[in-house]
Design an enzyme around this catalytic site. Structure first.
Site, mmCIF file in Angstrom:
data_model
loop_
_atom_site.group_PDB
_atom_site.id
_atom_site.type_symbol
_atom_site.label_atom_id
_atom_site.label_comp_id
_atom_site.label_asym_id
_atom_site.label_seq_id
_atom_site.Cartn_x
_atom_site.Cartn_y
_atom_site.Cartn_z
ATOM 1 N N CYS A 1 0.816 -1.222 0.000
ATOM 2 C CA CYS A 1 0.000 0.000 0.000
ATOM 3 C C CYS A 1 0.848 1.270 0.000
ATOM 4 C CB CYS A 1 -0.948 0.003 1.195
ATOM 5 S SG CYS A 1 -2.062 -1.409 1.185
ATOM 6 N N HIS B 1 -2.867 7.169 2.859
ATOM 7 C CA HIS B 1 -3.370 5.910 2.314
ATOM 8 C C HIS B 1 -4.728 5.625 2.962
ATOM 9 C CE1 HIS B 1 -3.984 1.863 1.284
ATOM 10 N NE2 HIS B 1 -3.595 1.357 2.437
ATOM 11 N N ASN C 1 -10.125 0.162 0.870
ATOM 12 C CA ASN C 1 -8.664 0.240 0.758
ATOM 13 C C ASN C 1 -8.260 -0.294 -0.621
ATOM 14 O OD1 ASN C 1 -5.922 -0.251 0.828
ATOM 15 N ND2 ASN C 1 -5.920 -1.117 2.897
HETATM 16 N N1 COA Z 1 -17.635 -7.727 11.479
HETATM 17 C C1 COA Z 1 -17.941 -7.955 12.767
HETATM 18 N N2 COA Z 1 -17.016 -8.261 13.697
HETATM 19 C C2 COA Z 1 -15.750 -8.333 13.284
HETATM 20 C C3 COA Z 1 -15.368 -8.125 11.954
HETATM 21 C C4 COA Z 1 -16.370 -7.813 11.024
HETATM 22 N N3 COA Z 1 -16.122 -7.594 9.738
HETATM 23 N N4 COA Z 1 -14.030 -8.255 11.856
HETATM 24 C C5 COA Z 1 -13.590 -8.554 13.077
HETATM 25 N N5 COA Z 1 -14.634 -8.617 13.946
HETATM 26 C C6 COA Z 1 -14.603 -8.947 15.356
HETATM 27 C C7 COA Z 1 -13.365 -9.702 15.789
HETATM 28 O O1 COA Z 1 -13.481 -11.067 15.503
HETATM 29 C C8 COA Z 1 -13.329 -9.397 17.256
HETATM 30 O O2 COA Z 1 -14.226 -10.254 17.903
HETATM 31 P P1 COA Z 1 -13.864 -10.913 19.333
HETATM 32 O O3 COA Z 1 -13.704 -9.735 20.254
HETATM 33 O O4 COA Z 1 -15.040 -11.756 19.618
HETATM 34 O O5 COA Z 1 -12.589 -11.640 19.116
HETATM 35 C C9 COA Z 1 -13.880 -7.971 17.343
HETATM 36 O O6 COA Z 1 -14.590 -7.731 16.111
HETATM 37 C C10 COA Z 1 -12.816 -6.940 17.489
HETATM 38 O O7 COA Z 1 -11.799 -7.249 16.547
HETATM 39 P P2 COA Z 1 -10.537 -6.373 16.397
HETATM 40 O O8 COA Z 1 -9.631 -6.981 15.386
HETATM 41 O O9 COA Z 1 -10.011 -6.091 17.765
HETATM 42 O O10 COA Z 1 -11.214 -5.049 15.799
HETATM 43 P P3 COA Z 1 -10.561 -3.678 15.486
HETATM 44 O O11 COA Z 1 -11.270 -2.612 16.214
HETATM 45 O O12 COA Z 1 -9.055 -3.714 15.605
HETATM 46 O O13 COA Z 1 -10.928 -3.485 13.944
HETATM 47 C C11 COA Z 1 -9.862 -3.711 11.824
HETATM 48 C C12 COA Z 1 -10.460 -4.433 13.011
HETATM 49 C C13 COA Z 1 -9.312 -4.738 10.845
HETATM 50 C C14 COA Z 1 -10.960 -2.897 11.164
HETATM 51 C C15 COA Z 1 -8.736 -2.758 12.325
HETATM 52 O O14 COA Z 1 -7.869 -3.469 13.191
HETATM 53 C C16 COA Z 1 -7.946 -2.196 11.192
HETATM 54 O O15 COA Z 1 -8.451 -1.465 10.370
HETATM 55 N N6 COA Z 1 -6.649 -2.473 11.168
HETATM 56 C C17 COA Z 1 -5.802 -1.982 10.089
HETATM 57 C C18 COA Z 1 -6.066 -2.776 8.844
HETATM 58 C C19 COA Z 1 -5.472 -2.153 7.639
HETATM 59 O O16 COA Z 1 -5.537 -0.956 7.479
HETATM 60 N N7 COA Z 1 -4.893 -2.975 6.785
HETATM 61 C C20 COA Z 1 -4.306 -2.555 5.559
HETATM 62 C C21 COA Z 1 -3.117 -1.723 5.813
HETATM 63 S S1 COA Z 1 -2.415 -1.220 4.347
#
Ligand code: COA
Length: 326
Positions: A111, A252, A282
């Site tokens: 990215c 980004h 993204n």
């Molecule tokens: N819908 C509902 N629940 C979801 C879910 C979805 N699409 N994806 C994950 N969850 C759940 C998880 O399983 C977790 O459940 P649990 O507590 O029972 O284990 C809960 O939501 C919290 O998950 P978590 O990973 O802690 O959420 P978060 O607040 O960190 O959000 C992302 C997850 C992926 C949105 C966030 O971490 C993120 O954006 N990270 C960066 C990703 C990124 O930018 N990647 C590309 C970089 S170039």
């Protein structure tokens, strides 16, 4: 300086409800609240990154009032080339544009690809006999995303953005700062575990679904903020600017909460932060030129605007470019 800009996104709109209808345990509220994404675009089958690049490049050339023969070099930043390894998507784009003899290569920095490609192009213009370089950021992450994995499926989309960089002698316009960063110790937080030369694709790999994106979302979230904020401060310091001088911050487009955090830590007000991830998700290497180009088409940058471009992604990689708009 940037003398042309253009973008293209596929026609197929995938709303958050698509994933719910597909049976994923998620909700529109969760996706919007945790990411800011409402919809994204998916490329049509048998199309690939070269087709999106081609359409974005034609718009960019038109915007620059240049023809393909004017190009001295083509750089395509992508993690989703049409073909694994070769031929490069840049060569396919060269053929589509019909600019014979123009050197063309792909660049892989996930990215951060567009920031890395801008820095690379800038150096060719500074050191070589090139005048116009086409820089494309393109990705079709839908082709490498496991649509049954709710942790990643909802995040990514497809698109392309392109700019033409042209040699200038002016010190007060165009790219005034570029820096690329990498930290391989974080290589595992965002990766496609198998399907490459270390573990070529086979039925076991596909059964394990390890040829798709695997991500530690929380670690990526933290890395994105912890790396880019000091990098932006270092960038501004180096060119004697302060955050108040920024006209627009273009990060980004991974997650609205990441961008909000970066802006908050730097005390940059919302109206100076360009966000379009609500519509496209993204789009990886495409996201920065796509956000720039769409903004330029709708609201428009003004001559003298100071744009801070910030990329981050797998590797871990990150990069900053500061551009004075002409
Ligand atoms: N819908 C509902 N629940 C979801 C879910 C979805 N699409 N994806 C994950 N969850 C759940 C998880 O399983 C977790 O459940 P649990 O507590 O029972 O284990 C809960 O939501 C919290 O998950 P978590 O990973 O802690 O959420 P978060 O607040 O960190 O959000 C992302 C997850 C992926 C949105 C966030 O971490 C993120 O954006 N990270 C960066 C990703 C990124 O930018 N990647 C590309 C970089 S170039």
């Amino acid at each position: 300086k940037i003398t042309g800009i253009g973008h293209y996104t596929p026609e197929t709109i995938i709303t958050n409800h698509y994933f719910i209808e597909k049976g994923l345990d998620t909700s529109n509220d969760w996706i919007v609240e945790r990411t800011g994404i409402h919809q994204r675009r998916f490329n049509k089958p048998n199309s690939g990154s070269s087709e999106l690049s081609h359409k974005a490049s034609l718009k960019c050339l038109d915007n620059a009032k240049l023809s393909p023969e004017d190009l001295d070099l083509i750089i395509v930043a992508t993690s989703t080339p049409d073909h694994l390894s070769f031929p490069s998507t840049a060569c396919i784009l060269q053929e589509k544009l019909n600019c014979k003899n123009t050197p063309a290569f792909d660049l892989s920095a996930a990215c951060s690809g567009f920031c890395f490609a801008l820095s690379t192009a800038e150096n060719y213009l500074l050191n070589d006999n090139y005048k116009h370089i086409l820089v494309v950021g393109v990705d079709c992450l839908s082709s490498i995303t496991n649509l049954n994995d709710r942790k990643t499926a909802i995040l990514f989309g497809d698109g392309a953005g392109a700019v033409i960089l042209t040699k200038t002698n002016s010190k007060n316009s165009g790219i005034i700062y570029s820096k690329m960063y990498s930290n391989g110790t974080h290589k595992d937080i965002l990766k496609i575990p198998e399907g490459g030369s270390k573990s070529p694709i086979n039925p076991e790999v596909t059964k394990n679904e390890s040829h798709y994106i695997h991500m530690d979302g929380k670690a990526v979230f933290k890395s994105a903020i912890n790396t880019t904020v000091p990098a932006i401060k270092e960038a501004l310091n180096s060119v004697n600017l302060s955050t108040n001088d920024i006209s627009y911050l273009i990060c980004h487009q991974a997650n609205k909460r990441i961008i909000d955090n970066i802006a908050l830590k730097l005390k940059i007000p919302n109206e100076k932060v360009i966000i379009n991830l609500d519509k496209y998700g993204n789009t990886s290497a495409a996201s920065i030129p796509l956000a720039m180009s769409e903004f330029n088409d709708t609201i428009g940058f003004k001559k003298g605007d100071i744009l801070v471009l910030v990329g981050f992604g797998a590797g871990f990689t990150w990069g900053v470019n500061i551009v004075i708009w002409e």
